[in-house]
Design a protein around this motif. Structure first.
Motif, PDB file in Angstrom:
ATOM      1  N   ALA A 374      -8.095 -19.852  25.325  1.00 29.01           N
ATOM      2  CA  ALA A 374      -8.189 -18.527  24.715  1.00 29.01           C
ATOM      3  C   ALA A 374      -8.623 -18.590  23.261  1.00 29.01           C
ATOM      4  O   ALA A 374      -9.167 -17.609  22.727  1.00 29.01           O
ATOM      5  CB  ALA A 374      -6.850 -17.801  24.832  1.00 29.01           C
ATOM      6  N   ILE A 375      -8.377 -19.721  22.595  1.00 28.83           N
ATOM      7  CA  ILE A 375      -8.740 -19.862  21.187  1.00 28.83           C
ATOM      8  C   ILE A 375      -9.409 -21.213  20.980  1.00 28.83           C
ATOM      9  O   ILE A 375      -9.280 -22.121  21.794  1.00 28.83           O
ATOM     10  CB  ILE A 375      -7.506 -19.739  20.268  1.00 28.83           C
ATOM     11  N   GLN A 376     -10.096 -21.336  19.861  1.00 22.95           N
ATOM     12  CA  GLN A 376     -10.754 -22.588  19.489  1.00 22.95           C
ATOM     13  C   GLN A 376     -10.374 -22.937  18.052  1.00 22.95           C
ATOM     14  O   GLN A 376     -11.125 -22.645  17.111  1.00 22.95           O
ATOM     15  CB  GLN A 376     -12.267 -22.471  19.643  1.00 22.95           C
ATOM     16  N   PRO A 377      -9.205 -23.542  17.875  1.00 24.26           N
ATOM     17  CA  PRO A 377      -8.770 -23.862  16.507  1.00 24.26           C
ATOM     18  C   PRO A 377      -9.707 -24.883  15.863  1.00 24.26           C
ATOM     19  O   PRO A 377     -10.250 -25.760  16.532  1.00 24.26           O
ATOM     20  CB  PRO A 377      -7.369 -24.440  16.705  1.00 24.26           C
ATOM     21  N   THR A 378      -9.900 -24.754  14.548  1.00 20.17           N
ATOM     22  CA  THR A 378     -10.767 -25.673  13.818  1.00 20.17           C
ATOM     23  C   THR A 378      -9.980 -26.718  13.053  1.00 20.17           C
ATOM     24  O   THR A 378     -10.556 -27.680  12.540  1.00 20.17           O
ATOM     25  CB  THR A 378     -11.655 -24.899  12.834  1.00 20.17           C
ATOM     26  N   GLU A 379      -8.660 -26.537  12.961  1.00 20.86           N
ATOM     27  CA  GLU A 379      -7.806 -27.511  12.303  1.00 20.86           C
ATOM     28  C   GLU A 379      -6.441 -27.524  12.973  1.00 20.86           C
ATOM     29  O   GLU A 379      -6.066 -26.582  13.665  1.00 20.86           O
ATOM     30  CB  GLU A 379      -7.656 -27.211  10.812  1.00 20.86           C
ATOM     31  N   GLN A 380      -5.721 -28.591  12.760  1.00 14.80           N
ATOM     32  CA  GLN A 380      -4.408 -28.744  13.395  1.00 14.80           C
ATOM     33  C   GLN A 380      -3.347 -27.964  12.637  1.00 14.80           C
ATOM     34  O   GLN A 380      -3.341 -27.934  11.411  1.00 14.80           O
ATOM     35  CB  GLN A 380      -4.030 -30.226  13.447  1.00 14.80           C
ATOM     36  N   VAL A 381      -2.464 -27.323  13.405  1.00 11.69           N
ATOM     37  CA  VAL A 381      -1.311 -26.647  12.834  1.00 11.69           C
ATOM     38  C   VAL A 381      -0.089 -27.059  13.631  1.00 11.69           C
ATOM     39  O   VAL A 381      -0.160 -27.223  14.855  1.00 11.69           O
ATOM     40  CB  VAL A 381      -1.489 -25.111  12.857  1.00 11.69           C
ATOM     41  N   GLU A 382       1.034 -27.259  12.960  1.00  9.04           N
ATOM     42  CA  GLU A 382       2.254 -27.623  13.665  1.00  9.04           C
ATOM     43  C   GLU A 382       3.461 -27.023  12.966  1.00  9.04           C
ATOM     44  O   GLU A 382       3.471 -26.838  11.743  1.00  9.04           O
ATOM     45  CB  GLU A 382       2.408 -29.141  13.801  1.00  9.04           C
ATOM     46  N   ARG A 383       4.483 -26.715  13.785  1.00  7.88           N
ATOM     47  CA  ARG A 383       5.733 -26.163  13.273  1.00  7.88           C
ATOM     48  C   ARG A 383       6.895 -26.769  14.039  1.00  7.88           C
ATOM     49  O   ARG A 383       6.825 -26.994  15.261  1.00  7.88           O
ATOM     50  CB  ARG A 383       5.756 -24.633  13.458  1.00  7.88           C
ATOM     51  N   ARG A 384       7.984 -27.008  13.326  1.00 13.53           N
ATOM     52  CA  ARG A 384       9.211 -27.455  13.982  1.00 13.53           C
ATOM     53  C   ARG A 384       9.865 -26.254  14.669  1.00 13.53           C
ATOM     54  O   ARG A 384       9.816 -25.128  14.160  1.00 13.53           O
ATOM     55  CB  ARG A 384      10.181 -28.070  12.972  1.00 13.53           C
ATOM     56  N   VAL A 385      10.473 -26.495  15.835  1.00 10.46           N
ATOM     57  CA  VAL A 385      11.064 -25.397  16.600  1.00 10.46           C
ATOM     58  C   VAL A 385      12.504 -25.712  16.980  1.00 10.46           C
ATOM     59  O   VAL A 385      12.928 -26.876  17.022  1.00 10.46           O
ATOM     60  CB  VAL A 385      10.253 -25.083  17.879  1.00 10.46           C
ATOM     61  N   VAL A 386      13.239 -24.630  17.263  1.00 11.20           N
ATOM     62  CA  VAL A 386      14.646 -24.711  17.667  1.00 11.20           C
ATOM     63  C   VAL A 386      14.797 -23.974  18.988  1.00 11.20           C
ATOM     64  O   VAL A 386      14.247 -22.878  19.171  1.00 11.20           O
ATOM     65  CB  VAL A 386      15.564 -24.070  16.603  1.00 11.20           C
ATOM     66  N   PHE A 387      15.517 -24.560  19.922  1.00 11.87           N
ATOM     67  CA  PHE A 387      15.802 -23.924  21.204  1.00 11.87           C
ATOM     68  C   PHE A 387      17.215 -23.344  21.196  1.00 11.87           C
ATOM     69  O   PHE A 387      18.157 -23.962  20.698  1.00 11.87           O
ATOM     70  CB  PHE A 387      15.679 -24.927  22.358  1.00 11.87           C
ATOM     71  N   ASN A 388      17.329 -22.160  21.773  1.00 11.62           N
ATOM     72  CA  ASN A 388      18.629 -21.519  21.951  1.00 11.62           C
ATOM     73  C   ASN A 388      18.661 -20.932  23.352  1.00 11.62           C
ATOM     74  O   ASN A 388      18.187 -19.819  23.578  1.00 11.62           O
ATOM     75  CB  ASN A 388      18.845 -20.433  20.895  1.00 11.62           C
ATOM     76  N   GLY A 389      19.212 -21.720  24.289  1.00 10.29           N
ATOM     77  CA  GLY A 389      19.169 -21.292  25.683  1.00 10.29           C
ATOM     78  C   GLY A 389      17.741 -21.259  26.177  1.00 10.29           C
ATOM     79  O   GLY A 389      17.014 -22.255  26.110  1.00 10.29           O
ATOM     80  N   TRP A 390      17.288 -20.091  26.636  1.00 10.09           N
ATOM     81  CA  TRP A 390      15.934 -19.937  27.161  1.00 10.09           C
ATOM     82  C   TRP A 390      14.942 -19.525  26.081  1.00 10.09           C
ATOM     83  O   TRP A 390      13.767 -19.306  26.381  1.00 10.09           O
ATOM     84  CB  TRP A 390      15.935 -18.884  28.273  1.00 10.09           C
ATOM     85  N   ASN A 391      15.399 -19.412  24.838  1.00  8.15           N
ATOM     86  CA  ASN A 391      14.537 -18.936  23.768  1.00  8.15           C
ATOM     87  C   ASN A 391      14.106 -20.080  22.853  1.00  8.15           C
ATOM     88  O   ASN A 391      14.774 -21.104  22.753  1.00  8.15           O
ATOM     89  CB  ASN A 391      15.269 -17.874  22.938  1.00  8.15           C
ATOM     90  N   CYS A 392      12.996 -19.860  22.170  1.00  9.86           N
ATOM     91  CA  CYS A 392      12.474 -20.842  21.224  1.00  9.86           C
ATOM     92  C   CYS A 392      11.969 -20.086  20.000  1.00  9.86           C
ATOM     93  O   CYS A 392      11.336 -19.031  20.114  1.00  9.86           O
ATOM     94  CB  CYS A 392      11.332 -21.641  21.859  1.00  9.86           C
ATOM     95  N   ARG A 393      12.261 -20.607  18.809  1.00  7.75           N
ATOM     96  CA  ARG A 393      11.786 -20.000  17.568  1.00  7.75           C
ATOM     97  C   ARG A 393      11.423 -21.104  16.587  1.00  7.75           C
ATOM     98  O   ARG A 393      11.810 -22.263  16.759  1.00  7.75           O
ATOM     99  CB  ARG A 393      12.850 -19.092  16.954  1.00  7.75           C
ATOM    100  N   PHE A 394      10.673 -20.725  15.565  1.00  8.28           N
ATOM    101  CA  PHE A 394      10.355 -21.675  14.515  1.00  8.28           C
ATOM    102  C   PHE A 394      11.612 -21.986  13.704  1.00  8.28           C
ATOM    103  O   PHE A 394      12.423 -21.091  13.436  1.00  8.28           O
ATOM    104  CB  PHE A 394       9.267 -21.133  13.591  1.00  8.28           C
ATOM    105  N   ALA A 395      11.767 -23.239  13.295  1.00  8.09           N
ATOM    106  CA  ALA A 395      12.911 -23.633  12.484  1.00  8.09           C
ATOM    107  C   ALA A 395      12.754 -23.091  11.063  1.00  8.09           C
ATOM    108  O   ALA A 395      11.631 -22.929  10.555  1.00  8.09           O
ATOM    109  CB  ALA A 395      13.035 -25.158  12.453  1.00  8.09           C
ATOM    110  N   HIS A 396      13.890 -22.798  10.419  1.00  5.32           N
ATOM    111  CA  HIS A 396      13.897 -22.292   9.054  1.00  5.32           C
ATOM    112  C   HIS A 396      14.107 -23.437   8.070  1.00  5.32           C
ATOM    113  O   HIS A 396      15.075 -24.185   8.179  1.00  5.32           O
ATOM    114  CB  HIS A 396      15.010 -21.261   8.865  1.00  5.32           C
TER     115      HIS A 396
END
Length: 475
Positions: A374-396
C-alpha cells in the motif's frame, strides 16, 4: 557441549579452510561470509540477489550486488537459476577474476537444484527426488506409510466442479483449505486459500488454475501452525523443537498472511512429543528411500486432536534462523551444506540434537514480518511498542517495551518487521496474537494496508473456551 562445537568447527574447517568460496544468492550473506572467514576460507565472493548493504571488509569477501531480487521466492529463484546456468558476460568475468583456476566451491540458496556453476560444484544443490517430496498433493501417501494421523483430504486436477464438490463434502463447519502444487515454487502460503463459499472457491480457482497442476482439499483445521525440523545424518535423524509458523488470517479474504516464524510458543507436551516422534520417523524414511541428507521441515497444525501434518520441505527452511540465533557460535547453515555434500562432520546425530535442542529451548528467537504494497517508504522508520492484552501501542519515552516495529523500503513496496524483545516476551504463548496487534498499529499509524487480521487459536485457548461454555451451561 563445547566438545561437539569444537568437533563441528574443526571438520567444517577441513571442508572450507584455504578454499575459495562463492556465495550465490540467499539470506544472511554477511553472516555466512564471516563464518567462512572464521573457518579459514581463503576468500569469498558474494553474489547478492537481495541488494543488502555490502560487506565492506575486502579481506573477508568481495561483494557484488546483482539486483535480481524479485519480491517473491519463485521470481528470485527463477532469476538466480538463469544466473547459474547461463550467467551474463559481466558475471563470468567477475567469476574468472576471482577464481581463474576454477577451484572454488559454490554455496547457493536452499531451493537450488543446479549442481554446478561454470564448472564449479554447488555443494548444497538438491536432488530431483528430494524436491519431489515437497509436493503437497502427494505427501499424504507418506503419512499413510508411517501410519501417522492426518486430516482427510482429496486431490484433483484443476476441475472446479470436482473441487467444489469435495469442499462441500469435507467442510466441518469452518470451511476447507485448498493447497495447490505443481511446477512453480510454492512457499509462504502463496497457493493456499481458505474456501467457505462458492465465491471464495471461484476466486481461489482463478489464482491456482494457471499456476498449479493439482489441488488438495482438506478441512480447515483450527490450531497453531507449527513446524518441527529434522536433520538427517548418516547414522540417524536429529530432531529439534517445535517452531510456530506465524500465519494470521485475513478477515475479509480467503488468503493467509505468512508472517515468519518464532520459537516462543510451547505446544502442550503431548503434542510436542507427537511432532518430534513423527519427524524422526520421517527423517529415517527419507534416508532409507532417497538417501536424504541435511535439514527438512515437517509442517502441520497443533489441534485439539493432536498434531496433524500437512507437508514436508526437503531443504534448510527459513525457520532455522531461530536455531541460528539460539546457538550463534555454530555455523548452522554451513553444517547443512556439509551434510548435503556428503562431508563427515565427526559427530553423531544425537550429539547434534542435544546441542541444538538445549540451546533453542533456552534461548527463544523469531523472525516476524510481512511485505506491504500500500505504501513505498523511502527511508526506514522504527518505534518501540508495548503490548497490553490484544492491544499494541507505541512506547512512551524510556518506558520498557516488548518489541520494535520497523518499516523499511523494499523492492515491492515496503517491509514491515516485528522484532520481539526476548527478555520481555512471555515464553510459551503463541506470538501470532502479538503480530496481529502490532500490524494493526502499523496500519493505523503508517498506512501499511494489511487490513483486518485475526490470530489462530492455541489448543489451550480452545480448551479454555470450551470449559467456560460448559460452566455457563451448568450454571
Amino acid at each position: 557441549m563445547n566438545h561437539v562445537l569444537a568437533a563441528l568447527n574443526e571438520r567444517l574447517g577441513r571442508l572450507f579452510g584455504d578454499r575459495l568460496v562463492v556465495l550465490a544468492g540467499g539470506t544472511r550473506l554477511a553472516k555466512r561470509a564471516h563464518e567462512l572467514h572464521a573457518l579459514g576460507a581463503r576468500h569469498t565472493l558474494v553474489l547478492d540477489t537481495d541488494d543488502h548493504a555490502p560487506l565492506h571488509d575486502s579481506d573477508i569477501a568481495r561483494w557484488v550486488s546483482l539486483g535480481i531480487k524479485g519480491g517473491f521466492v519463485a521470481i528470485e529463484q527463477r532469476r538466480l537459476g538463469k544466473l547459474l546456468s547461463k550467467p551474463a558476460p559481466e558475471v563470468r568475468a567477475i567469476l574468472r577474476d576471482f577464481d581463474p583456476d576454477s577451484e572454488a566451491v559454490v554455496i547457493s540458496t536452499p531451493y537450488n537444484e543446479i549442481p554446478s556453476f561454470q564448472g564449479r560444484p554447488v555443494l548444497n544443490h538438491r536432488r530431483a527426488d528430494w524436491v519431489e517430496l515437497e509436493n503437497k498433493t502427494t505427501i499424504d501417501a507418506l503419512w499413510d506409510e508411517l501410519s501417522a494421523p492426518r486430516a482427510p483430504a482429496m486431490v484433483f486436477d484443476l476441475d472446479f466442479e470436482h473441487l467444489w464438490a469435495a469442499s462441500e463434502l469435507l467442510d466441518r463447519g469452518a470451511g476447507v483449505v485448498w493447497s495447490g502444487d505443481g511446477p512453480a515454487i510454492n512457499g509462504g502460503a502463496n497457493f493456499v486459500r481458505r474456501v467457505r463459499s462458492p465465491e471464495e472457491a471461484r476466486d481461489a480457482f482463478a489464482v491456482l488454475e494457471p499456476k498449479c497442476e493439482q489441488v488438495r482439499v482438506m478441512p480447515f483445521l483450527e490450531g497453531i501452525p507449527v513446524s518441527v525440523h529434522g536433520v538427517v545424518f548418516p547414522d540417524g535423524t536429529a530432531v529439534l523443537r517445535p517452531i510456530e509458523m506465524v500465519v494470521p488470517r485475513r478477515q475479509n479474504s480467503a488468503r493467509f498472511l505468512y508472517a515468519g516464524c518464532a520459537s516462543y510458543y510451547d505446544p502442550p507436551v503431548w503434542i510436542r512429543d507427537e511432532m518430534r516422534n513423527l519427524a524422526r520417523r520421517v527423517g529415517e524414511r527419507l534416508r532409507e528411500t532417497v538417501d536424504y541428507r541435511g535439514t527438512f521441515t515437517l509442517d502441520g497444525i497443533a489441534t485439539e486432536d493432536g498434531f496433524l501434518p500437512t507437508e514436508i520441505n526437503t531443504r534448510y527452511g527459513g525457520a532455522m534462523v531461530c536455531f541460528e540465533d539460539a546457538q550463534p557460535q555454530l555455523p548452522l547453515a554451513l553444517v547443512q551444506v556439509a551434510l548435503v555434500a556428503g562431508w563427515d562432520l565427526g559427530i553423531t546425530s544425537m550429539e547434534f540434537e542435544d546441542l541444538l535442542l538445549q540451546s533453542a529451548d533456552h534461548v527463544r528467537a523469531g523472525s516476524v514480518g510481512a511485505n506491504v504494497r500500500a505504501i513505498q517508504p523511502t527511508e526506514q522508520v522504527e518505534r518501540r511498542v508495548v503490548f497490553n492484552g490484544w492491544n499494541c501501542r507505541f512506547a512512551h519515552g524510556d518506558e520498557p517495551s516488548h518489541a520494535t516495529l520497523r518499516l523499511s523500503p523494499s523492492p515491492i513496496g515496503g517491509r514491515l518487521e516485528l522484532d520481539l524483545h526476548r527478555e520481555t516476551v512471555e515464553i510459551g504463548r503463541p506470538v501470532v496474537s502479538l503480530t496481529v496487534a502490532a500490524f494493526a498499529l502499523a496500519d493505523q499509524e503508517w498506512g501499511t494496508g494489511l487490513g483486518p487480521l485475526e490470530p489462530a487459536l492455541a489448543v489451550e485457548d480452545m480448551q479454555s473456551e470450551e470449559s467456560m461454555q460448559s460452566e455457563a451451561v451448568i450454571a
